[in-house]
Design a protein around this motif. Structure first.
Motif, PDB file in Angstrom:
ATOM      1  N   MET A 158      35.835  48.478  25.169  1.00  0.00           N
ATOM      2  CA  MET A 158      35.375  47.220  25.812  1.00  0.00           C
ATOM      3  C   MET A 158      34.467  47.672  27.164  1.00  0.00           C
ATOM      4  SD  MET A 158      37.701  44.115  27.848  1.00  0.00           S
ATOM      5  CE  MET A 158      38.254  45.312  29.134  1.00  0.00           C
ATOM      6  N   THR A 159      33.628  46.938  27.691  1.00  0.00           N
ATOM      7  CA  THR A 159      33.033  47.323  28.772  1.00  0.00           C
ATOM      8  C   THR A 159      33.772  47.502  29.993  1.00  0.00           C
ATOM      9  OG1 THR A 159      30.905  45.709  28.183  1.00  0.00           O
ATOM     10  CG2 THR A 159      30.943  46.348  30.228  1.00  0.00           C
ATOM     11  N   SER A 160      33.555  48.645  30.774  1.00  0.00           N
ATOM     12  CA  SER A 160      34.401  48.882  32.095  1.00  0.00           C
ATOM     13  C   SER A 160      33.918  47.844  32.948  1.00  0.00           C
ATOM     14  CB  SER A 160      33.866  50.168  32.611  1.00  0.00           C
ATOM     15  OG  SER A 160      32.472  50.095  32.836  1.00  0.00           O
ATOM     16  N   ARG A 161      34.898  47.338  33.856  1.00  0.00           N
ATOM     17  CA  ARG A 161      34.839  46.282  34.785  1.00  0.00           C
ATOM     18  C   ARG A 161      35.810  46.624  35.951  1.00  0.00           C
ATOM     19  NH1 ARG A 161      40.164  44.002  34.101  1.00  0.00           N
ATOM     20  NH2 ARG A 161      39.354  41.854  34.592  1.00  0.00           N
ATOM     21  N   LEU A 162      35.234  46.063  36.926  1.00  0.00           N
ATOM     22  CA  LEU A 162      35.831  45.882  38.260  1.00  0.00           C
ATOM     23  C   LEU A 162      36.914  44.908  38.369  1.00  0.00           C
ATOM     24  CD1 LEU A 162      32.677  46.012  40.563  1.00  0.00           C
ATOM     25  CD2 LEU A 162      34.058  48.095  39.855  1.00  0.00           C
ATOM     26  N   PRO A 163      38.031  45.272  39.336  1.00  0.00           N
ATOM     27  CA  PRO A 163      39.350  44.489  39.454  1.00  0.00           C
ATOM     28  C   PRO A 163      38.780  43.063  39.596  1.00  0.00           C
ATOM     29  CG  PRO A 163      39.626  46.538  40.489  1.00  0.00           C
ATOM     30  CD  PRO A 163      38.205  46.558  40.151  1.00  0.00           C
ATOM     31  N   THR A 164      39.488  42.171  39.266  1.00  0.00           N
ATOM     32  CA  THR A 164      39.009  40.455  39.371  1.00  0.00           C
ATOM     33  C   THR A 164      39.874  39.920  39.998  1.00  0.00           C
ATOM     34  OG1 THR A 164      40.012  39.966  37.066  1.00  0.00           O
ATOM     35  CG2 THR A 164      37.683  40.931  37.197  1.00  0.00           C
ATOM     36  N   ARG A 165      39.790  38.591  40.183  1.00  0.00           N
ATOM     37  CA  ARG A 165      40.736  37.666  41.092  1.00  0.00           C
ATOM     38  C   ARG A 165      41.911  37.460  39.881  1.00  0.00           C
ATOM     39  NH1 ARG A 165      35.948  34.633  42.041  1.00  0.00           N
ATOM     40  NH2 ARG A 165      35.574  34.325  44.465  1.00  0.00           N
ATOM     41  N   LEU A 166      41.725  37.523  38.523  1.00  0.00           N
ATOM     42  CA  LEU A 166      42.543  37.273  37.760  1.00  0.00           C
ATOM     43  C   LEU A 166      43.581  38.487  37.712  1.00  0.00           C
ATOM     44  CD1 LEU A 166      40.765  35.882  34.515  1.00  0.00           C
ATOM     45  CD2 LEU A 166      42.519  34.911  35.697  1.00  0.00           C
ATOM     46  N   ASP A 167      43.118  39.812  37.876  1.00  0.00           N
ATOM     47  CA  ASP A 167      44.048  40.926  37.940  1.00  0.00           C
ATOM     48  C   ASP A 167      44.655  40.624  39.091  1.00  0.00           C
ATOM     49  OD1 ASP A 167      42.316  41.975  35.751  1.00  0.00           O
ATOM     50  OD2 ASP A 167      41.052  43.080  37.091  1.00  0.00           O
ATOM     51  N   ALA A 168      44.135  40.453  40.270  1.00  0.00           N
ATOM     52  CA  ALA A 168      45.021  40.365  41.592  1.00  0.00           C
ATOM     53  C   ALA A 168      46.127  39.285  41.511  1.00  0.00           C
ATOM     54  CB  ALA A 168      44.076  39.991  42.927  1.00  0.00           C
ATOM     55  N   ARG A 169      45.824  38.225  40.992  1.00  0.00           N
ATOM     56  CA  ARG A 169      46.851  37.067  40.806  1.00  0.00           C
ATOM     57  C   ARG A 169      47.971  37.585  39.885  1.00  0.00           C
ATOM     58  NH1 ARG A 169      46.554  32.137  43.166  1.00  0.00           N
ATOM     59  NH2 ARG A 169      45.600  33.478  44.621  1.00  0.00           N
ATOM     60  N   PHE A 170      47.648  38.070  38.621  1.00  0.00           N
ATOM     61  CA  PHE A 170      48.809  38.476  37.833  1.00  0.00           C
ATOM     62  C   PHE A 170      49.632  39.498  38.395  1.00  0.00           C
ATOM     63  CE2 PHE A 170      46.656  36.227  34.226  1.00  0.00           C
ATOM     64  CZ  PHE A 170      47.599  35.380  33.719  1.00  0.00           C
ATOM     65  N   ARG A 171      48.697  40.613  39.144  1.00  0.00           N
ATOM     66  CA  ARG A 171      49.666  41.505  39.685  1.00  0.00           C
ATOM     67  C   ARG A 171      50.530  40.893  40.682  1.00  0.00           C
ATOM     68  NH1 ARG A 171      45.494  43.977  41.693  1.00  0.00           N
ATOM     69  NH2 ARG A 171      44.979  45.047  39.913  1.00  0.00           N
ATOM     70  N   ALA A 172      50.128  40.227  41.763  1.00  0.00           N
ATOM     71  CA  ALA A 172      50.917  39.532  42.705  1.00  0.00           C
ATOM     72  C   ALA A 172      51.935  38.691  42.153  1.00  0.00           C
ATOM     73  CB  ALA A 172      49.909  38.624  43.507  1.00  0.00           C
ATOM     74  N   CYS A 173      51.992  37.856  41.260  1.00  0.00           N
ATOM     75  CA  CYS A 173      52.997  37.393  40.612  1.00  0.00           C
ATOM     76  C   CYS A 173      53.904  38.199  39.806  1.00  0.00           C
ATOM     77  CB  CYS A 173      52.509  36.414  39.383  1.00  0.00           C
ATOM     78  SG  CYS A 173      51.572  34.891  40.224  1.00  0.00           S
ATOM     79  N   ALA A 174      53.432  39.338  39.252  1.00  0.00           N
ATOM     80  CA  ALA A 174      54.318  40.438  38.786  1.00  0.00           C
ATOM     81  C   ALA A 174      55.160  40.894  39.824  1.00  0.00           C
ATOM     82  CB  ALA A 174      53.550  41.394  37.882  1.00  0.00           C
ATOM     83  N   GLN A 175      54.528  41.235  40.913  1.00  0.00           N
ATOM     84  CA  GLN A 175      55.208  41.945  42.251  1.00  0.00           C
ATOM     85  C   GLN A 175      56.456  40.824  42.485  1.00  0.00           C
ATOM     86  OE1 GLN A 175      52.096  42.779  44.602  1.00  0.00           O
ATOM     87  NE2 GLN A 175      51.721  44.810  43.562  1.00  0.00           N
ATOM     88  N   GLU A 176      56.304  39.530  42.540  1.00  0.00           N
ATOM     89  CA  GLU A 176      57.105  38.666  42.924  1.00  0.00           C
ATOM     90  C   GLU A 176      58.350  38.390  41.839  1.00  0.00           C
ATOM     91  OE1 GLU A 176      55.358  35.075  44.285  1.00  0.00           O
ATOM     92  OE2 GLU A 176      53.924  35.893  45.209  1.00  0.00           O
ATOM     93  N   GLY A 177      57.925  39.260  40.669  1.00  0.00           N
ATOM     94  CA  GLY A 177      59.153  39.224  39.706  1.00  0.00           C
ATOM     95  C   GLY A 177      58.867  37.595  38.967  1.00  0.00           C
TER      96      GLY A 177
END
Length: 283
Positions: free
Chosen positions: A1-20
């Motif tokens: 897959m084409t390399s990509r920079l971190p996105t809003r989707l990455d940040a939001r799923f990561r934040a939700c995961a950190q909240e459990g």
């Protein structure tokens, strides 16, 4: 897959995961029941508890959509909604919200007519984060998926109960942002998902990919959202929100003073249910 920079989707799923907890993904149809009311709904969704927004692009032949979303699309088309106006809605939304991910969901025909290079340029500039195009299989990645990835837009693919382990690698190739697991066979809003079956399917998909898996189709109530949230990275609710718009309209099908609140009230109850699973898990 084409390399990509971190996105809003990455940040939001990561934040939700950190909240459990799972993310709440809300679907509304652009332009339903009219452009101004739809813009107001879009602006109000994050405050009501939506973590990610799917904005439906109305189309005359929505083959994967059930009666509720079909009706919402027809209301929007009757009001003159277009793909250009949908992109403009995202641009206006970004004037006050730079963080909430927005994904355009729909069919390839309007994009093809608009012109793929122009569409990708305009969507990216407006602040669109990703695309879900339900009628483009992996075999057609050259049409839109690969150009979208090159333009910095995530291309989100659907997996279904019939996507077996032989087909899954093709579905996951070039997929970015998250995987959308369709929890039932059939059209949107046509049946309620089985949480145990969904959890098993999500686990199987995650054995093939590190992407988050969001589950939709058939999730309508806070209770259903909580049950699905226990075994998924995201819960998608669409038909119930579009139905909330319909129920709020007057006899002529026009928006009322209750329309925006009908949607945000349901979103708030869904968000509380999804977050409630996280609180129980932490106790």
């Amino acid at each position: 897959m084409t390399s990509r920079l971190p996105t809003r989707l990455d940040a939001r799923f990561r934040a939700c995961a950190q909240e459990g907890r799972a993310a709440l993904v809300t679907f509304v149809t652009a332009g339903d029941p009219d452009l101004a009311t739809s813009q107001a709904i879009l602006a109000a969704l994050p405050g009501a508890g939506a973590d990610i927004i799917e904005l439906g692009v109305p189309f005359t032949d929505p083959m994967a959509d059930g009666p509720a979303i079909q009706a919402g699309g027809l209301r929007a088309l009757k009001g003159g909604q277009t793909l250009a106006k949908t992109i403009a809605m995202v641009r206006a939304f970004r004037e006050s919200d730079a963080a909430t991910p927005v994904v355009l969901m729909g069919y390839y025909n309007p994009i093809y007519i608009y012109g793929v290079p122009r569409f990708l340029e305009d969507a990216k500039a407006a602040g669109v984060d990703g695309l879900i195009v339900v009628d483009l299989p992996p075999e057609e990645d050259g049409e839109l998926c690969l150009p979208a990835l090159a333009a910095g837009l995530d291309f989100i693919r659907l997996a279904t109960p019939t996507t077996d382990d032989r087909r899954l690698p093709a579905v996951l190739t070039n997929t970015a942002g998250f995987v959308y697991y369709v929890s039932i066979n059939g059209i949107t809003g046509s049946a309620a998902p089985d949480p145990d079956a969904v959890a098993g399917a999500v686990a199987r998909i995650k054995s093939h990919t590190g992407l988050p898996v969001a589950v939709g189709f058939g999730v309508r109530t806070p209770e259903q959202a909580a049950a699905i949230a226990a075994g998924a990275d995201g819960v998608v609710v669409g038909s119930a929100l579009v139905d909330a718009v319909r129920r709020s309209l007057d006899a002529e099908g026009h928006a009322t003073a209750e329309t925006v609140g009908a949607v945000t009230g349901l979103v708030a109850s869904l968000a509380a249910a999804v977050r409630g699973v996280a609180r129980q898990a932490a106790e």
